[in-house]
Design an enzyme around this catalytic site. Structure first.
Site, PDB file in Angstrom:
ATOM      1  N   ARG A   1      33.797  65.132  30.758  1.00 24.39           N
ATOM      2  CA  ARG A   1      32.363  65.050  31.120  1.00 24.39           C
ATOM      3  C   ARG A   1      32.127  65.651  32.507  1.00 24.39           C
ATOM      4  NH1 ARG A   1      31.244  59.023  30.610  1.00 24.39           N
ATOM      5  NH2 ARG A   1      29.087  59.426  31.152  1.00 24.39           N
TER       6      ARG A   1
ATOM      7  N   LYS B   1      22.201  57.643  38.386  1.00 36.93           N
ATOM      8  CA  LYS B   1      20.862  58.005  37.871  1.00 36.93           C
ATOM      9  C   LYS B   1      20.204  56.827  37.135  1.00 36.93           C
ATOM     10  CE  LYS B   1      22.363  61.388  35.251  1.00 36.93           C
ATOM     11  NZ  LYS B   1      23.831  61.346  35.467  1.00 36.93           N
TER      12      LYS B   1
ATOM     13  N   ARG C   1      32.914  50.946  35.080  1.00 34.21           N
ATOM     14  CA  ARG C   1      31.554  50.653  34.601  1.00 34.21           C
ATOM     15  C   ARG C   1      31.599  49.992  33.217  1.00 34.21           C
ATOM     16  NH1 ARG C   1      26.919  55.216  34.661  1.00 34.21           N
ATOM     17  NH2 ARG C   1      27.974  56.163  32.886  1.00 34.21           N
TER      18      ARG C   1
ATOM     19  N   ARG D   1      32.013  52.045  27.485  1.00 38.22           N
ATOM     20  CA  ARG D   1      31.511  53.039  26.536  1.00 38.22           C
ATOM     21  C   ARG D   1      32.657  53.860  25.931  1.00 38.22           C
ATOM     22  NH1 ARG D   1      26.689  55.942  29.829  1.00 38.22           N
ATOM     23  NH2 ARG D   1      27.765  57.722  28.931  1.00 38.22           N
TER      24      ARG D   1
ATOM     25  N   ARG E   1      20.081  69.034  30.944  1.00 36.44           N
ATOM     26  CA  ARG E   1      21.497  69.102  31.305  1.00 36.44           C
ATOM     27  C   ARG E   1      22.038  70.523  31.189  1.00 36.44           C
ATOM     28  NH1 ARG E   1      23.080  63.453  30.261  1.00 36.44           N
ATOM     29  NH2 ARG E   1      25.287  63.106  30.508  1.00 36.44           N
TER      30      ARG E   1
HETATM   31  P1  AMP Z   1      24.771  59.894  29.529  1.00 34.78           P
HETATM   32  O1  AMP Z   1      24.561  58.472  29.154  1.00 34.78           O
HETATM   33  O2  AMP Z   1      23.556  60.522  30.147  1.00 34.78           O
HETATM   34  O3  AMP Z   1      26.020  60.112  30.340  1.00 34.78           O
HETATM   35  O4  AMP Z   1      24.987  60.707  28.142  1.00 34.78           O
HETATM   36  C1  AMP Z   1      26.068  60.390  27.277  1.00 34.78           C
HETATM   37  C2  AMP Z   1      26.363  61.573  26.376  1.00 34.78           C
HETATM   38  O5  AMP Z   1      25.208  61.889  25.586  1.00 34.78           O
HETATM   39  C3  AMP Z   1      26.689  62.876  27.096  1.00 34.78           C
HETATM   40  O6  AMP Z   1      28.060  62.954  27.470  1.00 34.78           O
HETATM   41  C4  AMP Z   1      26.329  63.891  26.021  1.00 34.78           C
HETATM   42  O7  AMP Z   1      27.295  63.936  24.992  1.00 34.78           O
HETATM   43  C5  AMP Z   1      25.064  63.287  25.425  1.00 34.78           C
HETATM   44  N1  AMP Z   1      23.822  63.731  26.129  1.00 34.78           N
HETATM   45  C6  AMP Z   1      22.964  62.952  26.834  1.00 34.78           C
HETATM   46  N2  AMP Z   1      21.950  63.672  27.334  1.00 34.78           N
HETATM   47  C7  AMP Z   1      22.175  64.948  26.939  1.00 34.78           C
HETATM   48  C8  AMP Z   1      21.503  66.183  27.163  1.00 34.78           C
HETATM   49  N3  AMP Z   1      20.369  66.243  27.884  1.00 34.78           N
HETATM   50  N4  AMP Z   1      22.036  67.305  26.616  1.00 34.78           N
HETATM   51  C9  AMP Z   1      23.162  67.271  25.882  1.00 34.78           C
HETATM   52  N5  AMP Z   1      23.864  66.151  25.636  1.00 34.78           N
HETATM   53  C10 AMP Z   1      23.383  64.990  26.164  1.00 34.78           C
END
Ligand code: AMP
Length: 213
Positions: free
Chosen positions: A171, A13, A127, A160, A88
């Site tokens: 996740r 994404k 990554r 990360r 999400r």
């Molecule tokens: P990402 O970089 O999109 O994988 O997001 C990293 C982490 O941020 C996720 O594993 C969640 O803990 C949190 N997070 C990001 N976006 C959301 C969302 N829309 N709703 C809830 N938690 C989020």
């Protein structure tokens, strides 16, 4: 263009969003990036979000909606936006629908990036991300020129905190349980574009064709 990008962690994404921003000036809005910046800066939001994020759990919907209600009203959103990692959960999608009606925005499409689980696992464990500008690297297929240093901004390129094997596995489970149902939600709204997303270039071409640019 105004798009939602759906897909498991590691589906691409962020990479696709960054490619699309170069086409028509739309901005990438990644709730993950916003939260990571908040954690890094030690803000109230960051303190509330850190524990959920490190475990690979979702941050509560109220916090996310609080961020997005302000973010989508900012000036740079007038040129369009690519929502990366938001919504999400079904409650986030329902609240986003109300918010978009309030601010008079109509989405062009909701793009669902389908990638096999073994490809996702391999991508996530290899990554690396720049903590300053969010640029994405891969130790196997796209390493930074100098190890640990971002080609674009010179910032630190690291794994990360939520990309340990345990957090990744959580996740993906959380994704299957809470986020995957959004594909059906948006299918019901007549907005879903499903793509087999093995290469970012193919995805970008399919989106361009669909949106008509
Ligand atoms: P990402 O970089 O999109 O994988 O997001 C990293 C982490 O941020 C996720 O594993 C969640 O803990 C949190 N997070 C990001 N976006 C959301 C969302 N829309 N709703 C809830 N938690 C989020």
């Amino acid at each position: 263009m105004r798009l939602i990008l759906l897909g498991a962690p590691g589906a691409g994404k962020g990479t696709v969003a960054k490619m699309l921003t170069k086409i028509d000036g739309s901005v990438q809005i990644s709730t993950g990036d916003i939260l990571r910046a908040a954690v890094k800066n030690g803000t109230d939001l960051g303190k509330k979000a850190k524990e959920f994020m490190d475990a690979g759990d979702l941050v509560p919907d109220e916090l996310i909606m609080g961020i997005m209600k302000d973010r989508l009203r900012e000036d740079d959103c007038k040129a369009g936006y690519l929502l990366d990692g938001f919504p999400r959960t079904i409650p986030q999608a329902e609240q986003l629908k109300v918010l978009l009606e309030e601010i008079g925005h109509k989405l062009d499409a909701v793009v669902n990036l389908n990638v096999p689980r073994d490809v996702i696992l391999d991508r996530l464990t290899t990554r690396r991300t720049c903590t300053d500008c969010g640029a994405i690297y891969n130790v196997k297929s796209n390493p930074p020129k100098e190890e640990g240093k971002c080609d674009k901004c010179g910032g630190p390129v690291v794994q990360r905190d939520d990309e340990t094997e345990e957090a990744i596995s959580n996740r993906l489970d959380v994704y299957n349980e809470k986020t995957a149902p959004l594909a059906d939600f948006y299918k019901g709204e007549g907005m879903l574009l499903d793509i087999e997303a093995t290469s970012s270039d193919t995805v970008v071409d399919a989106i361009k064709g669909h949106v008509g640019i």
